[in-house]
Structure formats: C-alpha cells, structure tokens
Design a protein around this motif. Structure first.
Motif, short mmCIF file in Angstrom:
data_model
loop_
_atom_site.label_atom_id
_atom_site.label_comp_id
_atom_site.label_asym_id
_atom_site.label_seq_id
_atom_site.Cartn_x
_atom_site.Cartn_y
_atom_site.Cartn_z
N PHE B 304 65.16 1.59 24.62
CA PHE B 304 63.80 1.11 24.56
C PHE B 304 63.69 0.04 23.84
O PHE B 304 64.30 -0.19 22.75
N ALA B 305 62.63 -0.40 24.11
CA ALA B 305 61.90 -1.68 23.84
C ALA B 305 61.26 -1.81 22.26
O ALA B 305 60.08 -0.59 22.70
N VAL B 306 61.83 -2.12 20.86
CA VAL B 306 60.34 -2.32 20.01
C VAL B 306 59.84 -4.12 20.04
O VAL B 306 60.97 -4.03 19.61
N ARG B 307 59.02 -4.14 19.20
CA ARG B 307 58.83 -5.35 19.14
C ARG B 307 57.26 -5.76 18.12
O ARG B 307 56.57 -4.23 18.00
N GLY B 308 57.47 -6.56 17.40
CA GLY B 308 56.14 -6.63 16.53
C GLY B 308 55.63 -7.85 16.25
O GLY B 308 56.20 -9.40 16.68
N LEU B 309 55.02 -8.06 14.99
CA LEU B 309 54.39 -9.64 14.84
C LEU B 309 54.93 -9.79 12.73
O LEU B 309 55.21 -8.32 12.72
N ALA B 310 55.41 -10.74 12.42
CA ALA B 310 55.70 -10.81 11.04
C ALA B 310 55.20 -11.91 10.32
O ALA B 310 55.13 -12.94 11.04
N MET B 311 54.88 -12.14 9.49
CA MET B 311 54.29 -13.23 8.97
C MET B 311 55.33 -12.89 7.30
O MET B 311 55.50 -12.05 7.19
N GLY B 312 55.26 -14.11 7.00
CA GLY B 312 55.87 -14.43 5.92
C GLY B 312 54.60 -14.91 3.92
O GLY B 312 55.81 -15.32 3.31
N GLY B 313 53.33 -15.04 4.34
CA GLY B 313 52.82 -15.05 3.23
C GLY B 313 52.71 -16.39 2.86
O GLY B 313 52.30 -17.42 4.10
N ALA B 314 53.61 -17.09 1.90
CA ALA B 314 53.23 -18.59 1.19
C ALA B 314 54.36 -18.88 1.87
O ALA B 314 54.67 -20.11 1.48
N HIS B 315 55.91 -18.20 2.82
CA HIS B 315 56.71 -18.70 3.06
C HIS B 315 56.58 -18.48 4.28
O HIS B 315 56.44 -17.15 4.67
#
Lengths: 109, 397
Positions: B304-315
């Motif tokens: 099955f598939a999972v997904r999402g978002l990510a952020m690095g902050g100041a990088h």
C-alpha cells in the motif's frame, strides 16, 4: 540568488502573456472589504459564565478561554495577571479570586 | 510515484468514501478538548477549523494540507493576535511607511512597490505554536492541532530593496515591522523585529501575492512580510510600518512574548522555570503523514502507498525516512520535486504487504544541515517548536 528569480525571468520561463502577473494589487485596484461571521462563542450560562463574559470577552471571544486545557488555580491566576499587566485589561486585583474560581468552575474536567 | 487516485485504489477506498469524508461537520484534533467545528462562513475562505472566532484563529484540516505541496489560499490558516484587524483596505490610500534610522523616510504606494524588482519564492509559513494542543503536560495558549501551517509560492519585492530606497543610516541594528491591526487601549502594538543583516539578506520579502493571487484580507492583504525558514510570528500581515532601530527592540512582543528556552531544541523539563530565554527564530524540520482516509481498509499481504509532506525549516529537506518498529530501523521514502529549500516537499513510499494486524508507521525528516526529528517530543512552557517524528496507526485485514 538562485532561489530568487527576477520577475522578468519568471515571465519568460512561464511564457506568460500577462505583463504584470501575478495579481499584484495596484493603486487603482478596487477596495477590498470583508465582514466576519457573527460571534457564536459563549461562556456557559450561570453566574460563573456571566462574570467571565463581563470581564474576559472585551478583547477576544470566550472560546479562547473555554478551549484551554484544565489549568490549576495558580495557572489561571497567572493568566489573569498576564491579561492585566501585558494587555492592560481593566481587572481589579481585588476580584482575582472570584475570577479564578469562575475559571475553575467552567473549565472542562 | 503513484498519484492520489492510485494510492486510494491501493488502499481499497472508492470515490464514495471521499465524498462522505468531505461532508463531516466536526473534526477531532486528537487531544482532550480537541473537538472543533469545520465552518465555511469565513470571508475569502473555504471550510476551516475554527479555534477562536475573535481575533480569528482558523486552522487548515490535515487532509487538505496533504493534498498538494502548495496549500490553497482559501484553506490557508489564519492567525491574528488583537481583535481590531483590518476589515477593509483601499489600495489607493494604502501606504507603507519606512522610518527610524534612515536617510529618507518613505511613504510608498502599492504602485511604487510594484516598480521594484520582483522576486518569487516557495516558503512554509508555520505558527510558532503549531501543534501546541499535543504538548504533554498541556500548556496554556491557542490549542492548535497540526494545521497552523501552510506552504505558498510568494511573490513580492525584497525588503532589502525597500530599505535601500530609504537608505539605512549608520548604527542600525534591527528593523521593526508592524501592520494594520491595532491593540486594545494601553496594550503594546503587535510589532516584531529582525536583525538588520537578516532584514537585508535579500530573501526576506514583502509579498503581495501567494500562489499567484492577491493575499486575502485574513492572510494580510495588501502586503505581508515573508521570512523564509522562520516562524510566522515575524511574517507581519497587512504590513504598513517599517522602522529601522539603532538599539535592540525592547517591545513586549520581542522581549516578553514568543520566547523559547536557550537550550538545545528549545527543550526543558516540564514545569521548569527561570531558565534563560531567547526570541523564537528559525524553524526545525518536520514531516507530515497525509492521513489515510477514515475507515480505509488495508488488505493484508498487499502493498500500500503512504505519502506526506516534509519541510526542512531554515534548510532544505535532505531526506524523509519511515519506520515500522518505533524508530529502530528507518527506510528512505521517495522525495518529490524540490520547489525551493524553504517550501514543502512531497514524499511517498510503498509499504510491502503486512500480515493481518495492527501496526504503527513513523516518519521523520532530516534537513540539509543534518538536523533531524526525534521520537520524543520537546517541552517548553510556551508550547513552541513541537516536532517529534509523527506516526499513524495502520490496520490490515
């Protein structure tokens, strides 16, 4: 400045025909006005709720208060003091005990 | 990379399930007292989670956040401090004033701003107190779930260019910014400041558009500050005053509010008091797992598939890893296109078939500076900077 493209380059890259995209408000843009929904948040009925409505809804709606997690009397006192000292809430210190009791009475258990 | 429809098919959920979900009236944010109404009667906004009516605190539902790397403007979270917020703005009369330690004080019209070189940048805007409702032990403040965050493509001009037009005088140390919102009588104006070098770094922007459209009034029409990689408290909405300071800002909102412990990761022992503090600043990395639709049935032994978002902050985002064993082993997720180091980045993964049963999946983001998310949450009395590795329950049958 790799990440900040001058607008001219952006327009080229996007092959945009629009000279001034995107939507930058200009001096001659129409005024914008909104109306906020009528307030529905309220303290529960009863003497505690009435006291808090009188003293705690001038600057923010009641939901900010009713949605706090359960707090101790000491923490509620700190909040009342903060309202008075940081935001100049006209709260008579002589009434603090009553306010704290009311806050404890209405908070979720 | 499977698209959304593939992902839904993989987890065996049809279109009917999606429609049922959109009609939901109430949202449970997952902490005690976290039941909220979803309201669609806010101006220039679609359905938002109402945390506070006055001054508005409106949160983005997590399923909306997970749909696209760029958060739709009409679902973008809203956060004002004082209840006297601008409800109407006449662009013809609007002026951005620049004063303090400058050679030429300015009052710039929107047309004058539009003549400056234009810049564009993707950046995540996140409230300092995002996820405060999950703090354990709980802390007072706005009880946000995870949705006081959004990513947009911002268009505007450099703060540096505006400061250069005014001519920063020698001795300048900081730049103070304020907007059209007004305090109650006697209370301090909502003003924030940036060190002069930060203000002049060429990235801090005065934005007049997000995702290609003018800002909504609730998100700061006609112009707002964008401070890439930093928490939203600095992203002054309806910006109309810039003041160059020759001494550090001692105002309430810098010296007393929005302060974090001067400890690694802003972490202190719950209940700690009297520790040194500093103003909050750069964001830390976070991954978000797009919620699996309610009642999604995962078929045993089927990938099955999972997904999402990510952020690095100041990088930038360097990697996103997933764990099925509470962080003992991690496996790299696929990363979507890089749209700029300050923006959200899509991640996705296919999980091999699991025997029937209950599982938990963790995700964590590591940024290009090597900062990564911990399994354990931090604590501080302001409820700021929460970023433990998120997890979701998974059930296969």
């Amino acid at each position: 400045m790799r990440r900040l493209l001058p607008a001219a380059l952006m327009a080229l890259a996007a092959c945009s025909a629009e000279p001034d995209a995107p939507a930058a408000p200009a001096n001659d843009a129409a005024p914008v006005a909104i109306a906020l929904p009528a307030e529905t948040a309220a303290f529960p009925a009863g003497p505690a709720g009435e006291l808090l409505t009188q003293h705690c809804t001038a600057c923010h709606s009641a939901d900010l208060v009713t949605r706090q997690p359960p707090l101790t009397a000491e923490k509620w006192q700190a909040t009342v003091t903060k309202m008075r000292e940081a935001y100049h809430a006209p709260l008579d210190p002589a009434q603090d005990r009553q306010l704290v009791a009311a806050l404890l009475a209405v908070q979720p258990r | 990379m499977p698209d959304r429809r593939d992902a839904l098919r993989l987890i065996g959920l049809g279109a009917a399930g999606i429609a049922g979900r959109a009609a939901a009236q109430d949202i449970d944010l997952g902490f005690a007292g976290g039941r909220r109404a979803l309201a669609d009667n806010w101006p220039q906004k679609g359905a938002m989670i109402v945390l506070r009516e006055r001054a508005p605190l409106l949160e983005t539902p997590m399923d909306v956040l997970g749909e696209d790397v760029f958060t739709p403007n009409d679902r973008f979270f809203v956060r004002w401090h004082y209840d006297d917020i601008p409800l109407s703005v006449d662009p013809a009369a609007f002026r951005l004033r620049v004063g303090g330690a400058v050679r030429r004080p300015l009052a710039l019209s929107l047309d004058a701003l539009r003549r400056l070189p234009r810049v564009e940048l993707a950046a995540v805007n996140q409230c300092s107190g995002n996820s405060r409702g999950f703090f354990t032990p709980r802390v007072p403040g706005a009880q946000w779930g995870d949705g006081a965050i959004g990513n947009a493509m911002w268009t505007g001009v450099r703060l540096r260019d505006v400061l250069d037009m005014a001519g920063v005088a020698p001795g300048a140390v900081a730049v103070r910014l304020a907007g059209l919102d007004r305090p109650p009588p006697g209370a301090p104006w909502f003003e924030k400041s940036l060190a002069i070098d930060h203000a002049r770094d060429g990235e801090v922007m005065i934005a007049f558009a997000m995702n290609g459209a003018a800002l909504s009034l609730l998100n700061g029409f006609p112009i707002r500050l964008v401070v890439p990689g930093w928490y939203s408290t600095y992203w002054i909405k309806s910006l109309d005053r810039i003041e160059v300071l020759t001494a550090p800002d001692t105002g309430y909102w810098m010296a007393k509010a929005y302060r974090i412990p001067a400890t690694p990761g802003a972490n202190v022992v719950p209940g700690a008091k009297d520790f040194p503090t500093v103003p909050i600043g750069a964001m830390v990395p976070r991954a978000f797992i797009t919620p699996l639709p309610d009642g999604a049935k995962l078929v045993a032994d089927q990938p099955f598939a999972v997904r999402g978002l990510a952020m690095g902050g100041a990088h930038g985002v360097a990697r996103v890893d997933l764990s099925m064993d509470a962080g003992r082993t991690w496996h790299a997720a696929r990363l979507g296109p890089d749209q700029g180091r300050y923006g959200f980045r899509r991640w996705s993964a296919t999980i091999a078939g699991l025997r029937a049963g209950g599982y938990r999946l963790w995700a964590r983001c590591t940024n290009t500076a090597g900062e990564t998310q911990a399994m354990d949450a931090i604590w501080n009395p302001g409820g700021y900077m929460r970023n433990p590795a998120p997890s979701i329950a998974i059930r296969t049958a």
